[in-house]
Design a protein around this motif. Structure first.
Motif, PDB file in Angstrom:
ATOM      1  N   ALA A 131     -29.192   7.395  26.858  1.00 49.18           N
ATOM      2  CA  ALA A 131     -30.495   8.064  26.895  1.00 49.18           C
ATOM      3  C   ALA A 131     -31.492   7.201  27.673  1.00 49.18           C
ATOM      4  N   LEU A 132     -32.349   7.859  28.431  1.00 47.45           N
ATOM      5  CA  LEU A 132     -33.380   7.169  29.202  1.00 47.45           C
ATOM      6  C   LEU A 132     -34.733   7.477  28.590  1.00 47.45           C
ATOM      7  N   PRO A 133     -35.395   6.476  28.007  1.00 48.56           N
ATOM      8  CA  PRO A 133     -36.715   6.722  27.403  1.00 48.56           C
ATOM      9  C   PRO A 133     -37.675   7.350  28.415  1.00 48.56           C
ATOM     10  N   ARG A 134     -38.547   8.200  27.915  1.00 47.20           N
ATOM     11  CA  ARG A 134     -39.461   8.925  28.798  1.00 47.20           C
ATOM     12  C   ARG A 134     -40.310   7.971  29.635  1.00 47.20           C
ATOM     13  N   ARG A 135     -40.807   6.898  29.009  1.00 47.64           N
ATOM     14  CA  ARG A 135     -41.639   5.958  29.752  1.00 47.64           C
ATOM     15  C   ARG A 135     -40.831   5.300  30.873  1.00 47.64           C
ATOM     16  N   ALA A 136     -39.575   4.962  30.587  1.00 51.01           N
ATOM     17  CA  ALA A 136     -38.734   4.349  31.609  1.00 51.01           C
ATOM     18  C   ALA A 136     -38.463   5.336  32.745  1.00 51.01           C
ATOM     19  N   ALA A 137     -38.300   6.607  32.399  1.00 52.71           N
ATOM     20  CA  ALA A 137     -38.083   7.627  33.426  1.00 52.71           C
ATOM     21  C   ALA A 137     -39.306   7.755  34.327  1.00 52.71           C
ATOM     22  N   LEU A 138     -40.479   7.746  33.726  1.00 48.49           N
ATOM     23  CA  LEU A 138     -41.711   7.844  34.508  1.00 48.49           C
ATOM     24  C   LEU A 138     -41.872   6.641  35.427  1.00 48.49           C
ATOM     25  N   LEU A 139     -41.599   5.444  34.905  1.00 52.05           N
ATOM     26  CA  LEU A 139     -41.714   4.242  35.722  1.00 52.05           C
ATOM     27  C   LEU A 139     -40.668   4.212  36.829  1.00 52.05           C
TER      28      LEU A 139
END
Length: 318
Positions: free
Chosen positions: A231-239
Motif C-alpha cells: 500500500a502507498l500512503p496518500r501523502r507519499a503518493a502526493l509527494l
C-alpha cells in the motif's frame, strides 16, 4: 411469419460469398507456410504444435511451450515434405521461439502490424490441432491489449483475445487478418470457457525475433531485487506525484547488483520509475525493458526519511 424478400436473400448471399472469399484467399495465401512442429527428445517425438515460416531461408515462429528446451525439432509441411530444424532461441517470457529449418521455402507468412487491429475485425486461426492435419477456424478480434501470465510468471503484454476456436495443437500457429497478414501467434485457450483464446501480438513476436537473431536471446534489464506490492500512503503518493494507491516494496537486494550499487535498501518503496507510477511488481517488470540496460533510470523511493530520487543503471538480465 413473413418470408424475407428475395432481394434481401440475394444480398445476404453476396455478403456470405464475400466473407467466404476473404477467408479462403487468406488461407490460400498463408496456409502453405503453416507447419507442424514435433519436439524431439532422445531421438523420439515428445510433443507437437504448429508454427509458420517467415523467411525463404527457413525461419519459423512457434511457441516456447511447443519446443520446450529441445534443441532439435521435426518440421512437417502441408505438401507432405518433412525436414529437420534447430531451435535458434526461445523466450519463455513471451512464449515465443524461433526455429531454423533446413531447405528453401517458397511460401512465407508475413508479419503484419498488430497496432492497426480493431475489435470486431476478422481473425483466422490456422494450425494443426490434435493431429487432425491442417485446419482453419474463424472468428473476430474480441479484445486488444490484454495481459496474460507466461510460464515464467512474467506478464505478456499486448495480447489479442479472439473467439476463433483453438485447440492445444493450434499453439504456435498464425492468427491471420483478412489482409492475409499474421497478426498474432496463437498461444493459449481457456479450458472450459467457450470462445476465449489468446494470441501473442505480431509486434511482440517481431521484437522477440529481432532480439533472437541479433543476440540469441531477448535482453531485459536487471537490477537485482525481489519485491512485492504494498500500500502507498496518500501523502507519499502526493509527494511522489502519482495517483496509484499501491507501489512496490523491496524485500531483498542482491549484493553488487545495480540496485545495491545505487543505494536502494530493503524496505524501500518504489512509487515511480522515470516519473511513471509503479503500482505493483508487474509494473516494475514491465518497465525493465532492454532500452534501460546501461541507462540511468530514476527511481522515486519512499523511505523512512521521506521521498528521494535514486539513479539506478540496470544491467542486462543474466
Amino acid at each position: 411469419m413473413a418470408l424475407p424478400a428475395p432481394e434481401l436473400l440475394q444480398d445476404d448471399g453476396r455478403l456470405l460469398d464475400a466473407y467466404s472469399a476473404t477467408v479462403a484467399d487468406a488461407v490460400d495465401r498463408i496456409g502453405p507456410a503453416v507447419c507442424r512442429i514435433e519436439r524431439i527428445a532422445d531421438g523420439h517425438p515428445a510433443g507437437h504444435g504448429s508454427g509458420f515460416v517467415i523467411s525463404p531461408d527457413g525461419l519459423i515462429v512457434t511457441n516456447f511451450h511447443v519446443v520446450g528446451n529441445a534443441r532439435a525439432v521435426r518440421v512437417a509441411l502441408p505438401d507432405g515434405a518433412s525436414t529437420e530444424g534447430r531451435v535458434l532461441g526461445r523466450d519463455p517470457d513471451t512464449d515465443i521461439a524461433l526455429v531454423r529449418a533446413d531447405g528453401h521455402f517458397a511460401d512465407i507468412a508475413p508479419l503484419g502490424d498488430s497496432k492497426r487491429l480493431r475489435r470486431g475485425q476478422i481473425a483466422i486461426a490456422i494450425g494443426n490441432p490434435l493431429g487432425f492435419e491442417w485446419t482453419v477456424t474463424t472468428g473476430v478480434v474480441s479484445a486488444l491489449g490484454r495481459s496474460m501470465r507466461a510460464s515464467t510468471g512474467r506478464l505478456i503484454d499486448d495480447v489479442i483475445q479472439t473467439d476463433a476456436a483453438l485447440n492445444p495443437g493450434n499453439s504456435g500457429g498464425p492468427l491471420v487478418s483478412s489482409a492475409s497478414e499474421v497478426i498474432g501467434v496463437n498461444t493459449a485457450v481457456i479450458r472450459g470457457a467457450q470462445g476465449i483464446a489468446f494470441a501473442v501480438a505480431s509486434n511482440t513476436a517481431s521484437f522477440v525475433i529481432a532480439e533472437i537473431i541479433r543476440f540469441g536471446r531477448v535482453r531485459r534489464a536487471f537490477i537485482g531485487v525481489s519485491a512485492d506490492t504494498a500500500a502507498l500512503p496518500r501523502r507519499a503518493a502526493l509527494l511522489s506525484q502519482v495517483t496509484s494507491r499501491t507501489a512496490v516494496r523491496l524485500r531483498s537486494i542482491e549484493a553488487d547488483a545495480p540496485a545495491a550499487k545505487a543505494g536502494l535498501k530493503e524496505g524501500d518503496i518504489v512509487s515511480a520509475i522515470d516519473g511513471h507510477a509503479i503500482g505493483g511488481v508487474d509494473d516494475l517488470v514491465r518497465m525493465l525493458t532492454a532500452e534501460r540496460i546501461d541507462r540511468e533510470t530514476m527511481f522515486t523511493v519512499v523511505g523512512r526519511s521521506g521521498i528521494r530520487q535514486v539513479t539506478v543503471r540496470p544491467s542486462s538480465r543474466p
